[in-house]
Design a protein around this motif. Structure first.
Motif, short mmCIF file in Angstrom:
data_model
loop_
_atom_site.label_atom_id
_atom_site.label_comp_id
_atom_site.label_asym_id
_atom_site.label_seq_id
_atom_site.Cartn_x
_atom_site.Cartn_y
_atom_site.Cartn_z
N GLY A 187 -22.81 7.52 -44.84
CA GLY A 187 -23.49 6.10 -45.96
C GLY A 187 -24.61 5.83 -45.29
O GLY A 187 -25.20 4.89 -46.25
N ALA A 188 -25.23 5.97 -44.32
CA ALA A 188 -26.59 5.36 -43.94
C ALA A 188 -27.84 5.78 -44.80
O ALA A 188 -27.28 6.93 -45.66
CB ALA A 188 -27.04 6.07 -42.46
N SER A 189 -28.52 4.81 -44.97
CA SER A 189 -29.72 5.15 -45.96
C SER A 189 -31.20 4.85 -45.12
O SER A 189 -30.90 4.07 -44.07
CB SER A 189 -29.71 4.19 -47.03
OG SER A 189 -29.65 2.91 -46.90
N PHE A 190 -32.17 5.53 -45.52
CA PHE A 190 -33.20 5.19 -44.82
C PHE A 190 -34.38 4.73 -45.85
O PHE A 190 -34.56 5.04 -46.99
CB PHE A 190 -33.86 6.76 -44.33
CG PHE A 190 -32.61 7.37 -43.30
CD1 PHE A 190 -32.78 6.94 -42.03
CD2 PHE A 190 -31.55 7.94 -43.59
CE1 PHE A 190 -31.98 7.45 -41.18
CE2 PHE A 190 -30.51 8.49 -42.77
CZ PHE A 190 -31.01 8.29 -41.46
N GLU A 191 -35.28 4.13 -45.16
CA GLU A 191 -36.33 3.58 -45.87
C GLU A 191 -37.50 4.55 -46.53
O GLU A 191 -37.45 5.74 -46.02
CB GLU A 191 -37.14 2.52 -45.06
CG GLU A 191 -36.54 1.25 -44.52
CD GLU A 191 -35.86 0.26 -45.46
OE1 GLU A 191 -36.57 0.03 -46.53
OE2 GLU A 191 -34.74 -0.19 -45.44
N GLU A 192 -38.24 4.10 -47.48
CA GLU A 192 -38.99 5.01 -48.19
C GLU A 192 -39.94 5.66 -47.20
O GLU A 192 -40.82 6.65 -47.42
CB GLU A 192 -39.75 4.34 -49.29
CG GLU A 192 -38.79 4.12 -50.40
CD GLU A 192 -39.43 3.61 -51.79
OE1 GLU A 192 -40.73 3.75 -51.78
OE2 GLU A 192 -39.18 3.25 -52.97
#
Length: 304
Positions: free
Chosen positions: A220-225
């Motif tokens: 579920g982790a997300s990463f910045e642009e």
């Protein structure tokens, strides 16, 4: 630290090296020279001597930061760099394998690294057509004879590189850098018998699967642009994180996933070195301690 002879180069390199892709500003952080200097001080303490960088990690930015950090003891390091691209911005590179352009890339890399020579200069993720250019390899051989390059190698794409590996001897390549990690291993393992036959020094890149095997991220982790992982397909990213969690749960409590992931690569006798990236001295020290797991008497540790 442990050391291996890097294939037919006959050079002794630390089995854990230092990847520098993150210095180019595409992994969610902009590095200062002071921060990079601190990383290399930690590397000295841990007796690492192998650095992997490239012309397109930033516009020679990673090379510049690295060159300034090791200028005082350049002769103590084995520095690998690459050619074949111009960097124009995050996720914006153009391809350039023309011999005249590559020679200019080499000169720019030497200036950025503040050195007279590059220990290992690698053909970087090119097509077979770009690879099969006799004029390119003739030019590079001349640069070897001039002392600007000590060894030549290949850094290949994830798929369709067997033809280039089979022709490595013909172009004078002594090493091969390929993607190899616990989540992405089949293509590399298919290539290892040919690498062994030629005594190509094998450098495993992306050994922690772009950080998914670092133990820092959960499903579920997300990463910045401004992080390259933001561009990874969501389903592939989630599958990688789920598998990383499964592996972590199978490991003994005192075995960090990141160290195990590096040691898992090095446990394969075909692999000479891994080149994980790191953002802090603490991460670098942790990476270096992966070698301790190679002495583990539990043979099942790497069969998970």
């Amino acid at each position: 630290m442990k050391y291996n002879t890097l294939g037919k180069t006959n050079e002794e390199v630390s089995v854990v090296g230092i990847g520098t892709y993150q210095f180019g500003g595409e992994w969610g952080k902009t590095f200062t020279q002071k921060e990079v200097d601190g990383l290399f001080e930690a590397a000295r303490t841990e007796n690492l001597n192998f650095i992997d960088t490239a012309e397109c990690y930033g516009d020679h930015l990673a090379e510049e930061l690295t060159g300034a950090a090791i200028q005082k003891d350049r002769d103590q390091w084995f520095v690998a760099s690459k050619f074949g691209h111009h960097f124009h911005g995050p996720n914006d590179r153009t391809r350039h394998y023309d011999p005249e352009d590559v020679q200019k890339q080499l000169e720019a890399s030497l200036r950025a690294l503040r050195t007279d020579y590059i220990d290992l200069y690698q053909f970087h993720s090119g097509t077979d057509e770009e690879f099969q250019d006799d004029k390119l390899w003739t030019m590079l051989d001349k640069q070897k004879k001039a002392g600007k390059i000590r060894h030549l190698g290949l850094s290949v794409k994830k798929q369709d590189y067997m033809d280039q590996i089979r022709q490595a001897e013909a172009v004078g390549a002594e090493t091969i850098q390929l993607v190899y990690n616990r989540l992405d291993r089949k293509n590399a393992e298919d290539a290892f018998p040919e690498c062994d036959r030629q005594n190509l020094g094998v450098i495993a890149r992306v050994p922690m699967a772009s950080g998914y095997l670092s133990g820092k991220y959960t499903p579920g982790a997300s990463f910045e642009e401004n992080d390259v992982r933001h561009r990874h397909p969501q389903n592939e990213q989630e599958a990688a994180l789920q598998e990383a969690l499964r592996l972590k749960e199978k490991l003994p409590d005192d075995v960090p996933l990141a160290q195990w992931a590096l040691a898992w690569c090095l446990a394969n006798s075909s692999v000479d070195a891994v080149i994980p990236g790191c953002k802090t001295p603490e991460q670098l020290v942790s990476n270096a301690k992966a070698v301790d797991l190679l002495d583990n008497k539990d043979s099942s540790l790497f069969t998970i």
